[in-house]
Every structure is written in C-alpha cells, then in structure tokens.
Motif scaffolding. Structure first.
Motif, PDB file in Angstrom:
ATOM      1  N   LEU A  42       0.833  -1.209   0.000  1.00 46.27           N
ATOM      2  CA  LEU A  42       0.000   0.000   0.000  1.00 46.27           C
ATOM      3  C   LEU A  42       0.867   1.257   0.000  1.00 46.27           C
ATOM      4  O   LEU A  42       0.636   2.190  -0.789  1.00 46.27           O
ATOM      5  N   HIS A 101       1.175   4.056  -2.859  1.00 43.83           N
ATOM      6  CA  HIS A 101       0.862   5.448  -2.526  1.00 43.83           C
ATOM      7  C   HIS A 101       1.999   6.376  -2.948  1.00 43.83           C
ATOM      8  O   HIS A 101       1.757   7.474  -3.472  1.00 43.83           O
ATOM      9  N   VAL A 161      -6.094  -4.794  -5.083  1.00 47.31           N
ATOM     10  CA  VAL A 161      -6.652  -3.447  -4.952  1.00 47.31           C
ATOM     11  C   VAL A 161      -7.850  -3.442  -3.993  1.00 47.31           C
ATOM     12  O   VAL A 161      -8.084  -2.463  -3.270  1.00 47.31           O
ATOM     13  N   LEU A 173      -6.431  -3.432  -0.483  1.00 48.88           N
ATOM     14  CA  LEU A 173      -5.837  -2.146  -0.095  1.00 48.88           C
ATOM     15  C   LEU A 173      -6.847  -1.268   0.630  1.00 48.88           C
ATOM     16  O   LEU A 173      -6.510  -0.601   1.610  1.00 48.88           O
ATOM     17  N   THR A 221      -5.215   6.118   3.108  1.00 48.84           N
ATOM     18  CA  THR A 221      -4.006   6.083   2.285  1.00 48.84           C
ATOM     19  C   THR A 221      -4.280   5.495   0.910  1.00 48.84           C
ATOM     20  O   THR A 221      -3.713   5.941  -0.099  1.00 48.84           O
ATOM     21  N   ALA A 222      -5.155   4.504   0.851  1.00 52.22           N
ATOM     22  CA  ALA A 222      -5.390   3.791  -0.406  1.00 52.22           C
ATOM     23  C   ALA A 222      -6.176   4.608  -1.420  1.00 52.22           C
ATOM     24  O   ALA A 222      -6.099   4.343  -2.629  1.00 52.22           O
ATOM     25  N   LEU A 242      -6.216   4.162  -5.598  1.00 52.49           N
ATOM     26  CA  LEU A 242      -7.414   3.522  -6.149  1.00 52.49           C
ATOM     27  C   LEU A 242      -8.143   4.448  -7.119  1.00 52.49           C
ATOM     28  O   LEU A 242      -8.709   3.979  -8.119  1.00 52.49           O
ATOM     29  N   CYS A 257     -13.652   3.340   0.164  1.00 50.11           N
ATOM     30  CA  CYS A 257     -12.795   4.313   0.857  1.00 50.11           C
ATOM     31  C   CYS A 257     -13.567   5.589   1.166  1.00 50.11           C
ATOM     32  O   CYS A 257     -13.456   6.148   2.265  1.00 50.11           O
TER      33      CYS A 257
END
Length: 823
Positions: free
Chosen positions: A695, A699, A757, A760, A767-768, A772, A794
């Motif tokens: 991850l 990032h 994905v 994540l 953070t993801a 994404l 998210c």
C-alpha cells in the motif's frame, strides 16, 4: 478628594455616616464601591446606590479586583463600605429587616472569595500594582505631587533593589504541589515580563468594558447625572465627538482607563517614563502582542504531536545571555541608545524605539530607554523578552519591504516558525524559492535530496551567520534538489529572481543572528530557536499557574493543550517544547508516538540523535524497535508506517530477524535484510504487513501521478491540451510507473491484482484512496472495476469517520479548532 469632586454620588455623606458610628471607611474604596454599583445597574437615590445580593457579588468578585488597589491588612476595605451602605439604606427606610439581612448575608458569603481575589497577583493590572505599592509606602494616591515624587524616588534606587521591589509577586499554586512557589526557576526565562504584559492586557480589557458602561450611562445622563462628574468634561467631549468604530473604541478605552485609575493610581495622568523599570509599564503590552503573533504562526503549522521536535539551543544561561547581548537583534539598538542620535530619522531608531532602547523626550528627541539598563545588567528574563519583541518587529519590517516581502502579513515570521518546527533542518534556498514560485516540488524532496549544513554549534560559530554572494546551484544540483526531472538554463533564469528575493531576506535575518546561510544552504540559529521557543513557552504556559480546581489556560489556537486536552502551566510547559537533552533522556515508548507526527526529516534526525545518546546504540536500538512494534492508534497508522520506513534502514540487521513476524514491521524488516544479502521467505512475513508495505509503495507512486494529472489540468488557455490518445494512448510516465508497480506487487498475491486493490481499501482507506482513484482508469477492465468499487468503499469509510468525529465533538460539548500543518 473634595466635596465638589464627589458631587455626583454621596460618597462623602456615607463616609461621614460611617465615622459617626465609629467605623472609619476608606475613601478610595468607598468611591469605587458606590460608582461601580451604580455602573452595574443599581438604582441611585439621594446620591447613594441601592445594593442587591446579585450586584454585591458582581462588584466584589468581578469589578473591584479589576480597579481597586489594596495594601496588606486593608484588603477588606470594600467589604466595610458595603456593610455600611447596607446599614445606611436600612436606616433610611429603603430596606426592610429581611432584605437587609439577605444583603448582609450576601456580603459575608462573598467575603472570603473577595479577599482571596484581591490578594491574587493574577488579577493585578498596571494601576492596581502601582497604587498598591504606593499606598503600602504611605503615599496618598489622590495627591498627584506625592505620587510623582515617590515614583522618582523609586527610580533612583539601584537596579537590583528595584527588581526586588517592582517585580510582580509570585503566586503559589495549590494545584501544583511539586512546583511549589513560582519563585523556583520557571520553564520560561521571560515569565516576569510576560506577567507584566498580562497585567496590561487585563487593564485594557477592563478599561474597554468600563468605558462601554460609561458611554451607555452617558446616553441617559438625565437619569444618571453622576456619570458626567465621573467622566469630566474632556472625556465627555471625546466620547460625544467620536466618529467611526476605531475612534469610538479608542475614546471608550481611554475613558475607562482614566476612570479606573481614579481608584488605584490616582486621578493624575502619568507618562510611561514616570514609571520606573522593571515595574509594569504600558510598553509591556508589546511582549504580550509579540507572543501572540508567534503562537498564531505556530498554530497554523503544528500537528497533533504530543510534544514538539527539539531544536539545538544555547548550552546554558550564560551562553544564552552572551548570545542575546551580542546578537544583531539587540546589540545595535543598545549601541544606539548608549549614544542617542539627535535625529529620529537615523537608521535603527525605529527599531530601538519599538524595543524600548530609545524613548522620545517631550521635545521629540531620542533618549536612552529602560531596555538599555536591562541590557547592561544582563538580566536574562528582560533580555529574552526584548529578543522576542525584536525578532517579531524585524519580521514585520521585512514583510513591509516590497523588495523582500511577499505582500502578506506574517510571511517572514511564518518562515522562521517553519524552520523551528523542522527542528534544525538545513534548507535549500533554491528549493524554497521554487516552492514560493509555485513550482511543483515534491514534498519528499527534502528527504530524498538533503542539504549539508553545520554539524554542530561550534561549526556554525566558526562559519558565522552571514554569507557570501548568492548564486544558484548548477543545473545537475538543481535537478537533485528539486526532484522535478530535467531542467534547463531557462528554468534557472526564471527561478533566479525569487531566489534572490529570499536571499535578501535571509541575509538581513542572518545579520540579526536569526538564521545562518552558507551558499545555497541555510537554517535557523540556536539563538532564534530559543527566542521562538521562549514565546511558545510563555503562550502555552499561560503566564500564571491555575488556581486549585481551575482549568488550565488555553490560547486561541488550542495552544495550551495537546490532542488529549492536556493543559499546560508555566512549570510543566517545558514538556511540550522539550530540549534535545530532555528528548535524548526519554524512553522510546514516549518518543515514538510524538515522532510519528513530525515531518520526516525532523523525525529521522531526532531519532538518530536519540539512538546515539544515553547508553549508546547497542542498548537503545532494541528498545526503539520494541516501541515501533507497539500497536499505534488507527488515526496514526500512516505516520507510524512512515516512521518505520525511515528508521529500520539504519537499524542493525541482526536485530530485525526477530521482527519478521510483526504485523506491521515485518515487511520493512524483510526488505532491509534482503538489501544486505539475507534470504527471507515471503511466507515468513504476515500477510497484513506485506499488504501495508505494498500500500505505501503504491501510494508513493500515486502521489507524483496525481501531481502530473493536476499539471495537465492547469495547462494555460493559449496552449493546446494533449488529446487523451496522444502518444499511442499510453498514460503519463508517472501513471505508467503506478501501473507497473501494481503489476510487480500483484505477482504472487492471492487472487492477483484485482484482489490486491480490494484488499488495499480494507487495510487503510485514507491512504489507499489516491492510488485507487487513479487505478479506476486502468486499461485492464477487471482491475479498473475492482479499483472503482474499492475507491467507493474508501469514500464511505471517510464519511463514516467524519460523522463519528462530529458526533464525538458534539458529545464532548464542542471542541477547539487547530491550525493546519503546512508542509
């Protein structure tokens, strides 16, 4: 005080009535009680206000502690006046027995608290301090000549004796048993001058409130003719003629100051020069104001760290005094004051006037001021206070210079505070100039391309603060510093003016000893660090300790508390802004939670020094790794992983094998071990740690890809935007690097890239989300669909977190806002 001066209210009549019944009343206290009762809304009949229990509480506990000066043994003078007034009102037939008893009972109930507040140095204002001192020396404060004579006598005393006589008394705090009396060495050197500034601030607030009451009663003077007598014709005219908010505010405040002085220092107006130093003076407000400006800048930069990263400071008190006396902050003004110029237009006079090294005599000619004496006596508290004022004044002057400032207030002070928060970081002129010119410099450039500066204070002193003529670094060095890819000569030409503007400001700060510069490298000096820290210690400590059972004082930007709402006091605030020595002496379990909130360069630098301290690296590395392995709060997970990534590459590889099974550290430990040639099986590391490592890697690739997409969105209107299919339909190099990184990391992952994905988003939604969002446009439809669904999750997680935070804030009865941390 003559009968004519008291024609508005029947003060003399009450004094006479009390004397006839064997009770001598203090005339100043009687005048204050009657007028403050009337201004608080009491009905006035036959020149005497009619007190009520509520008005008694307001006058005894709120009004009188702001305006009436007292001497030891006479703190209860106002209580005697109120009791006599109650008896007189009863005798006049305006109170029945029951109401009279209730009024006397209210006075008695307030008596203990009133006596405590009247003796509390926290409540002192400038007039109350001087009035109490003069009355204790048997001076009739109603006699202007006697007041001036005694002040002149005090001014002729030796400096050491004046320090003893004219310093504000200390307050012993029952809430801090370990601290005892504040006569003990405080965390901040300038605590005494700051308390004088607080007294001035209290005076200004009280005067404004009193002036507003006076202005209100002036509008109905037919019902309250006594207000005309209280104000005097000159103040009445100023209030009536005030035009506009600013002029009216000034007139109201001056009216409040004049009337309030009537019950403390006496009716005569005294110039600031008449008050001998180091007693409270009007110019002490300058320190309070300067401290407020410093903490305002800090609140815009600070994070949620339990304590600030330490900065190198002068070694001890003697080194601090020597640095202050010899610095460009104070020495030029002191030299100017030692031989005052005849012309106010002489260079440096404005600064010397601002800091009190010079004052103007009645003819407008410069004369040496009280700050010169403190400088000659090398009084560390006074010097520290002057340095705070001088540094803030210098920054404001640079902001006002059109050739140096950026056109907005607080720019220079904000830049110095950013250096202070960076805890000794060496910065690049070119890199900071590029940021100021709105170039898209990656935030991680300062860590990826460090700049070498002096290794310690000795090297800094040997090289000096001022610097040679500035030239931009070579193009290869610029590319390294900026981390922006290939640059050309035209780029350097465009950057040069901004760099020269920054250098002009830095070199003036260097001349004052606030920064050092060596070529393209520059940083904050220990002198400026200790001056800024002094202001923060004063602001966060609150000046006075809280009374028993009283909440600790907080500044406007939540500056008196950390993320847990901890309150700071003058004796504990050093824990909020510790020295490097204090940090090195900490245990790792306390240091790590703070370090994960700091900027990366500061965290890396401080942890490296911590490891090298104490018992040495062999003893300290195991405890640091154990602290890093301890679970972190969910809100701190990104910062914790960033700290792990910064720290583990420096650790002894032999210690990392034991952390391969850690749910967080494992993947980073494995990477370090592989880098030194050791074989580590993928299955030896927990899946959760491997996922977090992937991850953070994705990032790191997503950030430049997002930045590149923003750059495309900002193409000027006169330039053609490249079509989406340009260059064979390939993505930007940054986005291509992200796609390639995902492909590499999905190798061997259960379920491949689509599953990765999705995982994540569950690992760390905040953070993801960046990665994404970009992967939602991946050319592989399966990956794109999985990324789009994960991105939606998210966003839902983020909204849920916001709602939870808002709900928690409401349950806790609100909350205080914090400044944004600027990187």
């Amino acid at each position: 005080m003559t009968r004519e001066a008291e024609s508005g209210l029947a003060t003399h009549a009450l004094l006479s009535w009390g004397t006839e019944r064997g009770g001598r009343l203090d005339p100043v206290a009687a005048d204050a009680v009657l007028h403050l009762l009337a201004l608080s809304g009491a009905k006035v009949r036959d020149g005497l206000p009619e007190a009520t229990p509520d008005l008694v509480r307001a006058v005894l506990l709120e009004a009188l502690p702001q305006f009436l000066s007292v001497t030891p043994g006479e703190e209860g003078a106002a209580l005697a006046v109120l009791r006599a007034l109650a008896d007189r009102t009863r005798a006049d037939g305006r109170l029945n027995a029951k109401r009279h008893a209730r009024l006397r009972e209210a006075i008695d109930e307030c008596a203990e608290e009133h006596l405590r507040v009247m003796c509390d140095p926290r409540e002192l204002t400038l007039p109350r301090f001087w009035g109490g001192l003069l009355r204790s020396r048997s001076v009739d404060v109603r006699d202007a000549r006697a007041v001036r004579g005694e002040l002149e006598e005090l001014g002729r005393l030796p400096y050491a004796e004046r320090v003893r006589l004219l310093s504000l008394p200390d307050a012993t705090d029952a809430a801090e048993p370990d601290a005892g009396s504040l006569a003990a060495v405080p965390a901040a050197w300038a605590l005494g001058p700051y308390r004088r500034g607080l007294a001035m601030e209290r005076q200004a607030v009280a005067a404004m409130a009193l002036g507003q009451r006076l202005a209100l009663y002036l509008t109905k003077s037919d019902e309250a003719p006594w207000v005309l007598d209280l104000l005097g014709s000159e103040q009445v005219a100023r209030l009536m003629d005030a035009d506009g908010v600013d002029e009216w505010t000034e007139a109201v405040t001056k009216a409040g100051l004049r009337v309030g002085r009537r019950w403390s220092l006496g009716p005569a107006e005294l110039p600031s020069a008449a008050l001998p130093a180091p007693g409270p003076r009007p110019d002490d407000m300058a320190l309070f104001t300067a401290v407020g400006e410093v903490v305002e800048q800090y609140d815009m930069l600070r994070g949620e760290e339990p304590f600030a990263p330490p900065h190198p400071l002068p070694a001890d008190r003697d080194c601090l005094v020597a640095a202050l006396c010899g610095s460009g902050l104070l020495a030029p003004a002191a030299q100017l004051a030692a031989s005052p110029p005849s012309d106010v237009d002489t260079a440096g006079v404005d600064s010397a006037l601002t800091t009190g090294f010079l004052v103007l005599d009645p003819e407008g000619r410069p004369r040496h001021g009280p700050s010169l004496e403190a400088w000659r006596e090398r009084n560390v508290g006074e010097l520290a206070a002057l340095a705070v004022r001088a540094l803030v004044e210098l920054c404001a002057r640079l902001d006002d210079d059109p050739d140096l400032g950026g056109g907005f207030e607080g720019e220079t002070l904000g830049d110095l505070m950013a250096l202070h928060c960076a805890a000794g970081e060496t910065r690049s002129v070119a890199r900071d100039a590029a940021v100021a010119a709105d170039w898209v410099v990656p935030p991680e450039a300062s860590l990826a391309a460090p700049v070498r500066g002096p290794q310690d204070s000795t090297e800094l002193e040997e090289s000096g603060c001022t610097a040679e003529t500035y030239r931009l670094p070579s193009l290869p060095e610029l590319e390294r510093l900026l981390q922006m890819g290939q640059l050309d000569e035209q780029d350097a030409i465009e950057l040069a003016p901004e760099a020269q503007r920054l250098v002009g400001r830095l070199d003036l700060l260097a001349a004052a000893g606030a920064v050092w510069r060596r070529g393209d490298a520059y940083g904050l000096t220990p002198l400026a660090a200790v001056v800024l820290r002094e202001a923060l210690l004063l602001a966060y400590g609150g000046g006075w300790p809280p009374r028993a059972g009283e909440p600790t004082r907080e500044t406007d930007g939540a500056a008196a508390g950390d993320s847990e709402g901890h309150g700071w006091t003058p004796s504990s605030v050093a824990d909020r802004f510790p020295t490097m020595e204090a940090v090195v002496a900490m245990d790792a379990a306390r240091l790590v939670p703070a370090a994960r909130q700091w900027d990366d360069p500061a965290a890396h630098r401080v942890l490296s020094q911590w490891v090298g301290g104490g018992e040495g690296p062999e003893a300290r590395w195991p405890s640091l790794l154990a602290a890093l392995a301890a679970p972190a709060p969910s809100t701190d997970l990104p910062g914790h992983r960033r700290l792990v990534a910064l720290t583990l590459p420096d650790s002894p590889p032999g210690l990392l094998a034991g952390h391969l099974g850690d749910p967080v550290l494992g993947a980073w430990a494995a990477e370090v071990l592989r880098a030194v040639g050791e074989a580590v099986e993928e299955e030896a590391v927990p899946l959760s740690s491997r996922l977090l490592w992937r991850l953070d890697r994705l990032h790191a690739l997503a950030v430049p890809a997002l930045r590149a997409s923003f750059a495309l969105d900002e193409v000027p209107e006169d330039e053609e935007v490249p079509p989406e299919g340009t260059d064979g339909g390939r993505p930007t190099p940054e986005l291509g690097a992200l796609y390639e990184g995902l492909e590499q990391m999905a190798t061997g992952w259960p379920g491949g890239a689509p599953t990765l994905v999705s995982d994540l988003a569950r690992a760390d939604p905040a953070t993801a989300s960046h990665a994404l969002q970009l992967l939602s446009d991946h050319p592989d439809e399966e990956i794109a669909g999985s990324a789009a669904l994960a991105y939606e999750e998210c966003e839902k997680a983020y909204l849920a977190q916001v709602r939870q935070t808002q709900s928690t804030t409401r349950r806790e009865g609100g909350g205080h806002s914090r400044g944004k941390k600027r990187r």
